[in-house]
Scaffold this motif. Structure first.
Motif, short mmCIF file in Angstrom:
data_model
loop_
_atom_site.label_atom_id
_atom_site.label_comp_id
_atom_site.label_asym_id
_atom_site.label_seq_id
_atom_site.Cartn_x
_atom_site.Cartn_y
_atom_site.Cartn_z
N ASN A 1 -16.42 49.14 16.32
CA ASN A 1 -15.22 48.33 16.11
C ASN A 1 -14.89 48.16 14.64
O ASN A 1 -14.16 47.24 14.26
CB ASN A 1 -15.41 46.96 16.77
N GLN A 2 -15.39 49.08 13.81
CA GLN A 2 -15.27 48.92 12.35
C GLN A 2 -13.83 48.77 11.90
O GLN A 2 -13.57 48.10 10.90
CB GLN A 2 -15.95 50.08 11.62
N HIS A 3 -12.89 49.38 12.62
CA HIS A 3 -11.50 49.34 12.14
C HIS A 3 -10.77 48.06 12.57
O HIS A 3 -9.67 47.79 12.10
CB HIS A 3 -10.75 50.58 12.63
N ASN A 4 -11.38 47.31 13.46
CA ASN A 4 -10.72 46.08 13.92
C ASN A 4 -11.37 44.80 13.39
O ASN A 4 -10.86 43.71 13.63
CB ASN A 4 -10.75 46.01 15.45
N LEU A 5 -12.50 44.95 12.70
CA LEU A 5 -13.21 43.75 12.24
C LEU A 5 -12.70 43.32 10.87
O LEU A 5 -12.46 44.15 10.01
CB LEU A 5 -14.71 44.01 12.17
N THR A 6 -12.53 42.01 10.70
CA THR A 6 -12.15 41.47 9.41
C THR A 6 -13.44 41.07 8.69
O THR A 6 -14.21 40.27 9.20
CB THR A 6 -11.27 40.21 9.61
N ASP B 1 -23.69 51.50 4.22
CA ASP B 1 -23.33 50.42 3.31
C ASP B 1 -22.77 49.16 3.97
O ASP B 1 -21.98 48.45 3.35
CB ASP B 1 -22.34 50.91 2.22
N VAL B 2 -23.13 48.90 5.20
CA VAL B 2 -22.78 47.60 5.77
C VAL B 2 -23.95 46.66 5.48
O VAL B 2 -25.02 46.78 6.05
CB VAL B 2 -22.52 47.68 7.29
#
Lengths: 496, 496
Positions: free
Chosen positions: B154-159, B374-375
């Motif tokens: 969900n990397q593209h939807n997480l703030t 790099d998270v």
């Protein structure tokens, strides 16, 4: 530390390998190794088919449904029970029919699982013969069988009548498709150890309360398996009881004509089928139809027990005046083959083409298979996913916009952090959900954008002016309005 | 009904077999067959080893712990996440070390699971070779790996920064023993996408709040893996970093002498070991020891990053005045091999010999293995079972006696039922948990005994006098006191 800490807070790898003198380097946890592994297997992660993640919005909405149902169960004196996800296969197998057995998720024995397997069966690839030797546990398939097991194991400690509710996931190896999942939640309640129809009455009250609170227009179809037995006797076809039930249960699906064909195929005479159709076509109020049926049963000496039970339930219900739940005595409700022996329930949402949203009924023998005969009772079950789908379609009866973080503190620079932490302590002590944007160096525009994206309604800005004056600038993101407030005023404003 | 209804309310067997024209008679659900089966296999049901049922009292107490932790997480802006029990083995395997892999519960493929298995491997009983062909799913082992998978998917939807909490069971095929289960609950929170030490500060505040609310005296041990790296460099033994950590992590268990032996065995010189011992033996307040260490690092050009991070955290914490949580900067905390790269946490309850009750830390690379480098972030985890055991030992900070049913209505005879139902509607509408004893024919003494056994504090008696007068006799079971009350008075009395 008496243990490896594996079961508490210990996230991830452990030291065991090292203790034994053979270092284990879990690839995942060592920076350099992780990079190598990443190059070797840059696989996109995925979910197993038929399973889902639930994000914050979904969890909040699902919890609303769960809490509504649990709240009703608890107000009616039901106690919570939780059973483990895994049950012995000896508990699960044979309880759900041949097809159910095929849908059980079985768990492989740990370690060298093939050791005790039969070599011949293995070489023949005889899965059925190998199965009992390599798996002894499975995931629970419903909440009824674990409940029955619990009742038997705790029979000497339970006070009867025993009311329990249970809201947990169950697992079925069903082919995944729209609206059908391999992991889904059931919300069950049962009362065992009483034959009183007041239990049925209370379940109907629970239905009334739950659907009223959820804002779902619901219709309860109710029948009694004893009445179905009586009907089969009335047309002198009692030997066909089960297939007759199966056939009339399909009324909604294949229509009256389809049911007729199916009944004739069973070997019923045209006369018998016509007689049955006349019964199913009885008109008038619930009580009128019940009385009509009572007359016909009486004239042929058929046991009126089912009629009496239904009469008792319907009388109480009409006195209670449950105006927002339609209760329909429905002779075409059969709920097929099952362990029900008395009242049967099915709830549908007439405004939604989604099938049944709850079901249940009375049983004479819940625990016989586990060696404890004559435990009778009645229970119902809500399926969480369909209620969710209905509410997504028609809208939710509550406003969830206030469930998340209410305010985010945005200090302009590092000097503002101690003041932000101090304010946050008081804001949270007032029960307000509040965040601190942790990276002070980020530009204010980006900080505000974060609040916006997250749907946080208020931002509390702390610049040097505010700190000097002992105030906070509260910005309402939807309107852009800003106010300079004292901490006390800010807390009041956020609680408003 | 578009479906078999298997996933909603349908409890137990289904009609599928009949539809296909081959009747299936699930033994369990047919009275007569059930009796035969019972004779054949009158087996006492059991639970799988290492799993537990939770009765009402246990559920209520466990929910209290869960709600306390969740309440704190939510006030700090964490959002709920739920992931499925089953994950693909490709997600789980290789993440927990060799031993972790052995502790995974694997789920057998459905249907003819041996079909695609290699015949040679089968005949050789080569479990390792057969495994990938017969199982592709497993039960989650912790909540961190599913979280990492979720972040990547969900990397593209997480703030970012993204704060999530997750409270769910995990499963490990550990040998069951006292205090160690195969199914147990973890309560995790993580914030990813920020390097700010304020995240650590907030987690320490959460610890403070949770243990204060639970009434558990807790000590937080805190260290930083970068400082441990610095210490290894300081004694010029950086190549032994991992085994040094492993050794000093055992301080509590094997004592200073044991650690010394282990370090010497690694090949460290007596001088190096003595130097390390001096560092571990530094005295004074957290800040004094940190300053001493800073001086030594500075004099040998060792990277002071870890020192700076720790300094920042401890400064904020001292300003916040968290009086009921002891925070100890502890150089002997290493948390062994793991994915932590910065701050590490461990919480112990000094009054209880139970090991650690929470742990956590900061990581640079949570999701690298799933292709997203790099998270970085930081997280903590509470183990529900140990908190439960501590509270059972020392007593609970709240009174649970008011969580169950508050009143049971006992109509003397059938004529009292409509009035009882009417009263119950109003009592429940006031939010009071109330039951109706369903069997009117049972003697009053036995009815009262039921209330007593269930621990229900009040019984509401409805005899013909009460019904005629429009009153209810409310009996307090603990004292035997009785009062005749109107319905409104009764509601007030029960709410008091």
């Amino acid at each position: 530390m008496e243990d490896r800490g594996l079961q508490v807070g210990e996230r991830g790898a452990n030291l065991e390998g090292h203790r034994k003198g053979k270092p284990t380097y879990p690839a995942y946890f060592c920076g350099r190794t992780a990079k190598m592994v990443r190059l070797l297997m840059n696989v996109k992660p995925a979910l197993p088919k038929g399973t889902r993640d639930f994000n914050a919005e979904q969890v909040v909405k699902r919890n609303f449904i769960r809490d509504t149902i649990v709240g009703a169960y608890e107000r009616f004196g039901f106690e919570p029970l939780e059973t483990p996800a895994m049950e012995l296969l000896s508990t699960l197998t044979g309880k759900y029919g041949t097809e159910g057995d095929q849908l059980l998720f079985r768990i492989l024995k740990s370690g060298d699982f093939l050791r005790s397997a039969d070599a011949t069966a293995l070489s023949k690839k005889d899965a059925r013969a190998v199965l009992p030797e390599i798996a002894e546990k499975g995931l629970r398939y419903d909440l009824t069988v674990p409940f029955a097991r619990y009742v038997v194991m705790n029979q000497h400690n339970l006070t009867m009548p025993f009311r329990r509710y249970q809201v947990q996931p169950v697992w079925r190896a069903d082919r995944p498709q729209k609206g059908r999942y391999q992991e889904f939640w059931q919300c069950d309640a049962d009362v065992v150890g009483t034959n009183s129809m007041l239990s049925e009455v209370e379940f109907i009250q629970i239905y009334h309360e739950v659907f009223q609170k959820l804002g779902i227009k619901a219709k309860l179809r109710i029948n009694n398996r004893k009445i179905l037995h009586g009907m089969a006797s009335l047309i002198k076809a009692h030997e066909f009881f089960v297939p007759i039930c199966t056939a009339i249960d399909k009324m909604d699906k294949i229509g009256a004509e389809g049911v007729r064909e199916e009944l004739l195929k069973l070997g019923l005479s045209t006369e018998q089928v016509t007689q049955l159709e006349q019964l199913l076509a009885l008109e008038g109020s619930n009580m009128m139809r019940l009385n009509e049926l009572a007359d016909r049963f009486a004239s042929t000496w058929i046991d009126p027990k089912g009629i009496e039970e239904m009469w008792e339930i319907l009388s109480y219900i009409s006195q209670l005046g449950l105006e927002s739940l339609e209760v329909q005595f429905d002779l075409s409700l059969a709920r097929g083959l099952s362990y029900y022996t008395g009242t049967i329930f099915e709830v549908v949402a007439p405004d939604h083409a989604i099938g049944s949203i709850s079901g249940g009924g009375r049983y004479d023998d819940l625990t016989g298979i586990f060696g404890l005969p004559d435990v009778s009772g009645v229970g119902i079950s809500f399926g969480l996913e369909r209620l969710f789908d209905i509410l997504e379609e028609q809208g939710w009866p509550v406003d969830f916009s206030r469930t998340g973080t209410r305010v985010v503190f945005l200090p302009f620079e590092a000097q503002g952090i101690p003041r932000a932490l101090e304010c946050l302590q008081q804001v949270r002590a007032a029960g307000i959900k509040a965040e601190l944007f942790p990276d002070v160096d980020v530009k204010m525009g980006k900080k505000v954008k974060y609040a916006d994206k997250r749907g946080i309604p208020f931002a509390a800005v702390l610049g040097s002016d505010e700190i000097a004056a002992g105030t906070i600038t509260l910005k309402e993101l939807a309107t852009g309005n800003q106010e300079r407030l004292s901490l006390d005023e800010l807390v009041k404003r956020l609680l408003a």
